[in-house]
Write a protein that holds these residues in place. Sequence first.
Motif, PDB file in Angstrom:
ATOM      1  N   ALA A 174     -30.913 -13.440  21.213  1.00 46.84           N
ATOM      2  CA  ALA A 174     -30.908 -13.191  22.670  1.00 46.84           C
ATOM      3  C   ALA A 174     -31.466 -13.870  23.632  1.00 46.84           C
ATOM      4  CB  ALA A 174     -31.891 -11.384  22.585  1.00 46.84           C
ATOM      5  N   ILE A 185     -31.663  -9.319  26.552  1.00 42.94           N
ATOM      6  CA  ILE A 185     -33.440  -8.227  26.954  1.00 42.94           C
ATOM      7  C   ILE A 185     -33.504  -8.453  28.272  1.00 42.94           C
ATOM      8  CG2 ILE A 185     -35.611  -7.447  25.624  1.00 42.94           C
ATOM      9  CD1 ILE A 185     -34.064  -8.340  22.985  1.00 42.94           C
ATOM     10  N   ASN A 233     -21.701  -8.698  27.393  1.00 47.25           N
ATOM     11  CA  ASN A 233     -22.565  -8.810  26.505  1.00 47.25           C
ATOM     12  C   ASN A 233     -23.676  -7.269  26.128  1.00 47.25           C
ATOM     13  OD1 ASN A 233     -23.025 -11.122  27.020  1.00 47.25           O
ATOM     14  ND2 ASN A 233     -22.837 -10.802  29.849  1.00 47.25           N
ATOM     15  N   THR A 293     -33.485 -12.618  14.352  1.00 48.12           N
ATOM     16  CA  THR A 293     -33.691 -12.672  15.360  1.00 48.12           C
ATOM     17  C   THR A 293     -34.044 -14.683  15.900  1.00 48.12           C
ATOM     18  OG1 THR A 293     -36.126 -13.405  15.406  1.00 48.12           O
ATOM     19  CG2 THR A 293     -35.886 -11.029  15.237  1.00 48.12           C
ATOM     20  N   LYS A 313     -28.374  -7.777  20.734  1.00 50.64           N
ATOM     21  CA  LYS A 313     -28.672  -7.890  21.698  1.00 50.64           C
ATOM     22  C   LYS A 313     -28.657  -8.910  22.416  1.00 50.64           C
ATOM     23  CE  LYS A 313     -29.050  -3.248  22.229  1.00 50.64           C
ATOM     24  NZ  LYS A 313     -27.599  -2.696  22.055  1.00 50.64           N
ATOM     25  N   ASP A 314     -27.167  -9.470  23.190  1.00 47.99           N
ATOM     26  CA  ASP A 314     -27.304 -11.145  23.884  1.00 47.99           C
ATOM     27  C   ASP A 314     -28.422 -11.038  25.167  1.00 47.99           C
ATOM     28  OD1 ASP A 314     -24.732 -11.157  22.790  1.00 47.99           O
ATOM     29  OD2 ASP A 314     -24.490  -9.672  23.443  1.00 47.99           O
ATOM     30  N   ASP A 369     -33.990  -7.910  19.586  1.00 48.05           N
ATOM     31  CA  ASP A 369     -32.988  -9.045  19.021  1.00 48.05           C
ATOM     32  C   ASP A 369     -32.232  -9.286  17.916  1.00 48.05           C
ATOM     33  OD1 ASP A 369     -32.098 -11.871  19.492  1.00 48.05           O
ATOM     34  OD2 ASP A 369     -34.082 -12.048  19.396  1.00 48.05           O
TER      35      ASP A 369
END
Length: 310
Positions: A45, A139, A74, A42, A136-137, A132
């Motif tokens: 993101a 959130i 993204n 993590t 994912k880029d 994250d």
Amino acid sequence: MLDHLAERILKSEKNAIARGISLVENESKQASELLKLLYKNTGKAYLIGITGPPGAGKSTITNGLAKLLNEKGNKVGIIAVDPTSPFTGGALLGDRIRMQDAGKDTYIRSMATRGSLGGLSKKAKEACEILDASGKDFIIIETVGVGQSELDIAQTADTTIVVLVPESGDAVQTMKAGLMEIGDIFVLNKSDRDGSESLSVALRTMLHLKMTRDSDREIPVIKTVATKNKGIVDLYDFIIRHKDYLNKNGKLVLKRKENLIKQINELVNNKLENKFWTTERKKMLDNKISIISEREITPYDFVEELFNEK
């Protein structure tokens, strides 16, 4: 089992992401173990918080922004915090219905507030960690925009966006200082309506007056008509500018450390509270609540008794 689920989340499998978020949302005992497995993956993101009064068009803006982020290559995750259904205790899923065209690389999850103070689900942060870890880029966290939720968002998001409409003009005059202070970007949506220009001027004036001497950034006010996709590109540009600003000044690392301290404090408080309220102490409270209510003893004496018991 959890190792396998974590591996699938890291591969961004939608079913695994859904399962992981369900574990944290339902406060499963496995949730913390899963989050431990994912934690090293993590922190990559970028979190965007979107808040504002009901009916301001937050979901439409979220949809347009997610679609644009997606088009730019993204991977996007959306946590839409819905009012809790009075019948099922779950989210009403209205946001998911409105965000059907947010993009093929966008994962949308509605979460119920479940009585959480201020509207932001207590588990939204953990859900963000799962998204994250899944790669994912960006959130986006969208709240119901009531009470304390705006401040909750500020403790979670990297960039906080406050959405208002021309009809908010009178409300701005009495707007809580907290809401003015947490906004990194202000969006005046439905700006094709009467009153948008006067509200825009009032907002800019208030934000300028609130700037401190050591502030090196003017907070922008952006006009949008989200239903026509007007102003979404400008909003995206200002988000990227704010992201670059935080990175350049080392403020993103500092902000995330502060947010981590708040998260750890909350975890500690929850753990202490759960550990403290044993079955015996709950019985003590039940047995004495009447005499406390009748003023025969004070709540302060009772609390001291709880802590002094052997």
